[in-house]
Design an enzyme around this catalytic site. Structure first.
Site, PDB file in Angstrom:
ATOM      1  N   HIS A  32      34.785  87.690  89.887  1.00 37.99           N
ATOM      2  CA  HIS A  32      36.198  88.076  89.700  1.00 37.99           C
ATOM      3  C   HIS A  32      37.091  87.219  90.612  1.00 37.99           C
ATOM      4  CE1 HIS A  32      34.505  92.311  88.726  1.00 37.99           C
ATOM      5  NE2 HIS A  32      34.985  91.836  87.593  1.00 37.99           N
ATOM      6  N   LYS A  56      34.029 104.729  81.730  1.00 44.09           N
ATOM      7  CA  LYS A  56      32.905 104.644  82.664  1.00 44.09           C
ATOM      8  C   LYS A  56      33.239 105.472  83.911  1.00 44.09           C
ATOM      9  CE  LYS A  56      33.065  99.733  81.514  1.00 44.09           C
ATOM     10  NZ  LYS A  56      33.416  98.425  82.071  1.00 44.09           N
ATOM     11  N   SER A 142      29.530  93.520  87.772  1.00 43.50           N
ATOM     12  CA  SER A 142      29.628  94.664  88.695  1.00 43.50           C
ATOM     13  C   SER A 142      28.468  95.620  88.451  1.00 43.50           C
ATOM     14  CB  SER A 142      30.941  95.409  88.484  1.00 43.50           C
ATOM     15  OG  SER A 142      32.032  94.567  88.744  1.00 43.50           O
TER      16      SER A 142
HETATM   17  O1  PNS Z   1      36.424  95.213  83.595  1.00 45.08           O
HETATM   18  P1  PNS Z   1      36.414  95.753  82.202  1.00 45.08           P
HETATM   19  O2  PNS Z   1      35.813  97.154  82.208  1.00 45.08           O
HETATM   20  O3  PNS Z   1      35.750  94.836  81.222  1.00 45.08           O
HETATM   21  O4  PNS Z   1      37.955  95.904  81.748  1.00 45.08           O
HETATM   22  C1  PNS Z   1      38.296  96.456  80.509  1.00 45.08           C
HETATM   23  C2  PNS Z   1      39.836  96.632  80.367  1.00 45.08           C
HETATM   24  C3  PNS Z   1      40.395  97.373  81.537  1.00 45.08           C
HETATM   25  C4  PNS Z   1      40.464  95.247  80.295  1.00 45.08           C
HETATM   26  C5  PNS Z   1      40.084  97.384  79.029  1.00 45.08           C
HETATM   27  O5  PNS Z   1      39.290  98.523  78.990  1.00 45.08           O
HETATM   28  C6  PNS Z   1      41.547  97.762  78.831  1.00 45.08           C
HETATM   29  O6  PNS Z   1      42.392  96.922  78.632  1.00 45.08           O
HETATM   30  N1  PNS Z   1      41.843  99.085  78.915  1.00 45.08           N
HETATM   31  C7  PNS Z   1      43.175  99.605  78.797  1.00 45.08           C
HETATM   32  C8  PNS Z   1      43.370 100.403  77.510  1.00 45.08           C
HETATM   33  C9  PNS Z   1      43.773  99.495  76.377  1.00 45.08           C
HETATM   34  O7  PNS Z   1      44.747  98.780  76.423  1.00 45.08           O
HETATM   35  N2  PNS Z   1      42.981  99.571  75.286  1.00 45.08           N
HETATM   36  C10 PNS Z   1      43.175  98.777  74.105  1.00 45.08           C
HETATM   37  C11 PNS Z   1      42.465  97.441  74.228  1.00 45.08           C
HETATM   38  S1  PNS Z   1      42.638  96.515  72.752  1.00 45.08           S
END
Ligand code: PNS
Length: 176
Positions: A32, A56, A142
């Site tokens: 990251h 999660k 992670s």
């Molecule tokens: O580190 P990660 O778990 O891969 O991150 C995932 C993240 C936070 C980027 C994704 O879950 C997210 O954008 N969540 C916010 C909710 C959202 O906008 N959902 C629609 C995505 S198309």
């Protein structure tokens, strides 16, 4: 010219590009950090956005994740840390970001990332930029870092020393 702002300077200010780098960061890894450093060179400013309530169950609380990230990005003057709930595109709009940065480590990441990027583009004007971390971090996640720590293995060189220490105390208690 004293007291007046040159129109070119105003234009440059207007044209500045802010990127948002979202994730769960449970915990932040050197992969990251590598991407944050690369983004900080590419964009005028970068907002690292930590998702508060993901599906999660996190090992580190949102406060702990913010604290660790703030420490590791302190030296990067154009990088800030925030938290968010709800849609990522809404957060991007709120903080004036026109770009979402996501890291792609291997082909296996691509399918999920593509789906998310296209959906975010349907929801807003924000563009997703995929970036590659250094090869040394292409297998780092992670999830694996937590698993290795839980099983007593070493994560030195995979996470910042502060995170290494926090992981150790999560799994073996503060005195370990
Ligand atoms: O580190 P990660 O778990 O891969 O991150 C995932 C993240 C936070 C980027 C994704 O879950 C997210 O954008 N969540 C916010 C909710 C959202 O906008 N959902 C629609 C995505 S198309």
């Amino acid at each position: 010219m004293q007291g007046k702002v040159h129109p070119v300077a105003v234009f440059h200010e207007f044209m500045k590009t802010r990127a948002v780098y979202p994730g769960t960061f449970d915990p932040v890894t050197n992969g990251h950090i590598d991407l944050i450093e690369r983004s900080a060179k590419l964009f005028d400013s970068v907002v690292v956005a930590i998702l508060k309530n993901s599906e999660k169950v996190p090992l580190f609380s949102i406060e702990e994740r913010v604290e660790m990230l703030e420490v590791v990005v302190r030296r990067l003057k154009n990088v800030s840390v925030t938290t968010f709930d709800g849609l990522l595109v809404d957060l991007a709009e709120r903080c004036g970001a026109s770009v979402i940065v996501r890291g792609i480590r291997a082909v296996s990441d691509y399918e999920y990332e593509l789906q998310m990027a296209l959906m975010n583009r349907r929801l807003s004007k924000v563009e997703t930029v995929f970036m590659l971390p250094a090869e040394a971090y292409s297998y780092l996640s992670s999830r694996l870092v937590k698993e290795i720590s839980l099983l007593g293995g070493s994560v030195r060189g995979l996470v910042p020393p502060l995170v290494e220490k926090r992981l150790r105390s999560k799994y073996t208690g503060p005195k370990a």
